[in-house]
Scaffold this motif. Structure first.
Motif, mmCIF file in Angstrom:
data_model
loop_
_atom_site.group_PDB
_atom_site.id
_atom_site.type_symbol
_atom_site.label_atom_id
_atom_site.label_comp_id
_atom_site.label_asym_id
_atom_site.label_seq_id
_atom_site.Cartn_x
_atom_site.Cartn_y
_atom_site.Cartn_z
ATOM 1 N N GLY A 95 0.828 -1.198 0.000
ATOM 2 C CA GLY A 95 0.000 0.000 0.000
ATOM 3 C C GLY A 95 0.863 1.249 0.000
ATOM 4 O O GLY A 95 1.753 1.387 0.849
ATOM 5 N N THR A 96 0.617 2.143 -0.940
ATOM 6 C CA THR A 96 1.392 3.388 -1.014
ATOM 7 C C THR A 96 0.486 4.601 -0.829
ATOM 8 O O THR A 96 0.678 5.640 -1.455
ATOM 9 C CB THR A 96 2.153 3.509 -2.350
ATOM 10 N N GLY A 97 -0.512 4.445 0.033
ATOM 11 C CA GLY A 97 -1.316 5.581 0.431
ATOM 12 C C GLY A 97 -0.557 6.403 1.453
ATOM 13 O O GLY A 97 0.672 6.301 1.585
ATOM 14 N N TYR A 98 -1.279 7.199 2.206
ATOM 15 C CA TYR A 98 -0.641 8.119 3.147
ATOM 16 C C TYR A 98 0.253 7.366 4.140
ATOM 17 O O TYR A 98 1.431 7.680 4.298
ATOM 18 C CB TYR A 98 -1.719 8.908 3.891
ATOM 19 N N VAL A 99 -0.306 6.367 4.802
ATOM 20 C CA VAL A 99 0.445 5.648 5.837
ATOM 21 C C VAL A 99 1.577 4.837 5.228
ATOM 22 O O VAL A 99 2.715 4.860 5.712
ATOM 23 C CB VAL A 99 -0.493 4.736 6.652
ATOM 24 N N GLY A 100 1.287 4.108 4.165
ATOM 25 C CA GLY A 100 2.299 3.250 3.562
ATOM 26 C C GLY A 100 3.470 4.010 2.998
ATOM 27 O O GLY A 100 4.637 3.632 3.195
ATOM 28 N N PHE A 143 15.753 5.210 7.901
ATOM 29 C CA PHE A 143 16.412 4.573 9.052
ATOM 30 C C PHE A 143 17.555 3.667 8.615
ATOM 31 O O PHE A 143 18.367 3.242 9.433
ATOM 32 C CB PHE A 143 15.420 3.721 9.838
ATOM 33 N N GLY A 144 17.584 3.315 7.303
ATOM 34 C CA GLY A 144 18.630 2.439 6.788
ATOM 35 C C GLY A 144 18.137 1.085 6.344
ATOM 36 O O GLY A 144 18.926 0.255 5.868
ATOM 37 N N HIS A 145 16.842 0.818 6.469
ATOM 38 C CA HIS A 145 16.291 -0.461 6.025
ATOM 39 C C HIS A 145 16.106 -0.465 4.506
ATOM 40 O O HIS A 145 16.003 0.596 3.870
ATOM 41 C CB HIS A 145 14.950 -0.736 6.713
ATOM 42 N N ASP A 146 16.040 -1.663 3.938
ATOM 43 C CA ASP A 146 15.796 -1.846 2.510
ATOM 44 C C ASP A 146 14.296 -2.042 2.324
ATOM 45 O O ASP A 146 13.750 -3.066 2.737
ATOM 46 C CB ASP A 146 16.565 -3.067 2.016
ATOM 47 N N VAL A 147 13.604 -1.059 1.721
ATOM 48 C CA VAL A 147 12.140 -1.038 1.684
ATOM 49 C C VAL A 147 11.631 -1.107 0.246
ATOM 50 O O VAL A 147 12.040 -0.316 -0.617
ATOM 51 C CB VAL A 147 11.584 0.238 2.362
ATOM 52 N N ALA A 148 10.715 -2.043 0.014
ATOM 53 C CA ALA A 148 10.003 -2.123 -1.262
ATOM 54 C C ALA A 148 8.550 -1.771 -1.006
ATOM 55 O O ALA A 148 7.872 -2.439 -0.225
ATOM 56 C CB ALA A 148 10.113 -3.525 -1.849
ATOM 57 N N CYS A 149 8.056 -0.710 -1.640
ATOM 58 C CA CYS A 149 6.660 -0.300 -1.508
ATOM 59 C C CYS A 149 5.870 -0.882 -2.682
ATOM 60 O O CYS A 149 6.243 -0.683 -3.842
ATOM 61 C CB CYS A 149 6.539 1.214 -1.493
ATOM 62 N N ILE A 150 4.786 -1.578 -2.364
ATOM 63 C CA ILE A 150 4.017 -2.307 -3.362
ATOM 64 C C ILE A 150 2.606 -1.743 -3.444
ATOM 65 O O ILE A 150 1.982 -1.453 -2.416
ATOM 66 C CB ILE A 150 3.919 -3.809 -3.002
ATOM 67 N N ILE A 177 2.313 3.733 -9.145
ATOM 68 C CA ILE A 177 3.694 3.246 -9.046
ATOM 69 C C ILE A 177 4.578 3.907 -10.102
ATOM 70 O O ILE A 177 5.724 4.308 -9.824
ATOM 71 C CB ILE A 177 3.738 1.713 -9.181
ATOM 72 N N GLU A 178 4.062 4.066 -11.306
ATOM 73 C CA GLU A 178 4.846 4.733 -12.356
ATOM 74 C C GLU A 178 5.159 6.174 -11.969
ATOM 75 O O GLU A 178 6.281 6.657 -12.180
ATOM 76 C CB GLU A 178 4.078 4.699 -13.679
ATOM 77 N N THR A 182 4.689 -2.997 -8.531
ATOM 78 C CA THR A 182 3.371 -3.627 -8.442
ATOM 79 C C THR A 182 3.496 -5.114 -8.142
ATOM 80 O O THR A 182 2.491 -5.798 -7.965
ATOM 81 C CB THR A 182 2.608 -3.467 -9.770
ATOM 82 N N ASP A 183 4.714 -5.607 -8.064
ATOM 83 C CA ASP A 183 4.973 -7.052 -7.963
ATOM 84 C C ASP A 183 5.180 -7.475 -6.508
ATOM 85 O O ASP A 183 6.303 -7.476 -5.999
ATOM 86 C CB ASP A 183 6.190 -7.417 -8.807
ATOM 87 N N LEU A 184 4.094 -7.838 -5.847
ATOM 88 C CA LEU A 184 4.188 -8.320 -4.459
ATOM 89 C C LEU A 184 4.967 -9.630 -4.380
ATOM 90 O O LEU A 184 5.716 -9.857 -3.423
ATOM 91 C CB LEU A 184 2.769 -8.483 -3.905
ATOM 92 N N SER A 185 4.816 -10.468 -5.365
ATOM 93 C CA SER A 185 5.406 -11.813 -5.304
ATOM 94 C C SER A 185 6.926 -11.804 -5.282
ATOM 95 O O SER A 185 7.562 -12.766 -4.831
ATOM 96 C CB SER A 185 4.922 -12.661 -6.485
#
Length: 441
Positions: free
Chosen positions: A7-12, A22-29, A36-37, A68-71
């Motif tokens: 989720g890439t809404g406000y919270v996500g 913070f230094g983490h590796d984050v993928a937003c889906i 996403i584009e 868009t690829d959760l998998s």
């Protein structure tokens, strides 16, 4: 740590960007390929001060990505956060959990190795248990834990709230999950941020209880404002007098047109429905919901009264459309009740908001949207301030008088001092102050 944010809404989006910082590796889906584009091009879909720079810095550093690829993201993640919408369900007011449950099903199909699945979305008590059951039914072999980790972000100050929170709440009784959540939030240890570990159901309820309490404070001071208008008191001084009591505190004691936004309206209603279902009705919260709805609907009558009881054929300038400053969020904004009521009474409405006009245009018909404060004031019979944006706090009153047909201001946020406005020849109406023109209503 490797984090997947669903989720890439406000919270996500805010949470994902801050975790990356913070230094983490984050993928937003997100399923919305267009969104996403745009994010991949560096376009931020919401207005939140500082978020565009934060996203850009972490994308450039290689810590933040969008897909868009959760998998492909979930199998690599140590923790998968569910940050999808939970709007009020049409018809009954319960939180709509369909997006949460759909995310759980997709996550289940992609799990590989021990994973902590975190509900970041605001969800009723018991949702975590259902998420666990959904995943367990789909993947009996999966090694995972479901954790509750509610957000407490204020729109307009979300990055500061995330990085310097009053507390972090984590609902889990699983030791492995607890250690992963500690590691994810370890950067906050430098700020000595309290991390409240509790069971999952308690964590889920903490979020609703917090929002209901804050909504109650707002509604309480609004009712005190009504009393002030009738007995000759000043609600701002009442708020200060009680707010200095450390047991009460001064925050959320600002009288106005009622609360709105993406959280308080839906969360108070969801808590009422959850309580009813549990057989423990919340009469106080029920009253808060009812009083706030009535208040927003009554605000147009204040504007009409200030115009001599008639606005037919008159032009009303509206400053501020969003539910609060520093956001473009129009959800449940008081302006959505006030403006249609003024139009129904025959007024022509001109409006300006520094960030919210694009969203407002989707929700309000027949409004003339202006480019700035003074264009909005030009030729108006009265002006009302609905949202307290900073740029409305120092309006040139001589210029105002020169532009308006009559210098009448209805300030629903008490930005100005009545004596100051009187000294400048402006007929001024405010909320809950002894010299308010509404005292005789």
């Amino acid at each position: 740590m490797r984090v997947a944010m669903i989720g890439t809404g406000y919270v996500g989006l805010v949470s994902g960007a801050c975790f990356a910082d913070f230094g983490h590796d984050v993928a937003c889906i997100d399923k919305d390929a267009g969104k996403i584009e745009r994010l991949q091009r560096g376009e931020i879909p919401i207005f939140e001060p500082g978020l565009d720079a934060l996203v850009a810095e972490n994308v450039e550093a290689g810590r933040l990505s969008f897909s868009t690829d959760l998998s492909s993201a979930v199998p690599e993640a140590d923790a998968v956060f569910i940050a999808v919408g939970t709007p009020s369900r049409r018809g009954d007011g319960f939180a709509d959990l369909s997006y949460v449950y759909a995310a759980a099903e997709e996550i289940a199909a992609a799990l590989d190795g021990y994973t902590v699945i975190v509900t970041k979305s605001t969800v009723p008590v018991g949702t975590g248990a259902e998420v666990e059951a959904i995943i367990r039914r789909a993947r009996p072999d999966a090694d995972f834990s479901v954790v509750s980790n509610p957000e407490f972000l204020r729109e307009g100050a979300a990055i500061e709230d995330f990085k310097r929170p009053d507390r972090v709440v984590v609902g889990t009784e699983d030791d492995r999950a607890r250690e992963i959540m500690r590691e994810i939030y370890r950067p906050l240890y430098l700020n000595e941020t309290p991390i409240v570990f509790t069971n999952r159901m308690t964590s889920e309820l903490i979020k609703y209880a917090a929002n209901a309490f804050l909504a109650t404070k707002i509604t309480f001071i609004n009712e005190m404002a009504d009393i002030c208008e009738r007995v000759g008191a000043n609600v701002q001084e009442v708020a200060r007098g009680i707010g200095l009591d450390r047991r009460i505190g001064g925050k959320f004691l600002h009288a106005g047109p009622g609360y709105g936004g993406s959280c308080f309206p839906k969360d108070t209603l969801a808590l009422v429905k959850t309580a009813e279902k549990a057989g423990a009705p919340t009469r106080i919260v029920e009253a808060v919901v009812d009083v706030n709805d009535r208040r927003k609907k009554s605000m147009a009558s204040r504007v009409i009264a200030a115009c001599g009881g008639v606005v037919e054929g008159k032009t009303i300038a509206v400053l501020g459309l969003t539910f609060k400053p520093n956001t473009d969020d129009m959800r449940e904004a008081p302006s959505l009740d006030i403006i249609p009521a003024l139009q129904k009474a025959g007024a022509r409405v001109r409006a300006f908001d520094p960030a919210g006009m694009k969203e407002a245009a989707k929700l309000l018909d027949g409004v003339e949207f202006c480019k700035g404060v003074y264009e909005t004031l030009d030729g108006a019979d009265a002006v009302t301030i609905i949202t307290e944006w900073d740029e409305f706090r120092a309006i040139d009153l001589e210029r105002l008088k020169g532009l308006m047909r009559s210098p009448v201001m209805i300030d629903l946020r008490n930005i100005y001092r009545p004596a100051y406005m009187a000294a400048h020849g402006v007929k001024y109406h405010s909320i809950g102050r002894a010299d308010s023109s509404f005292a005789a209503e």
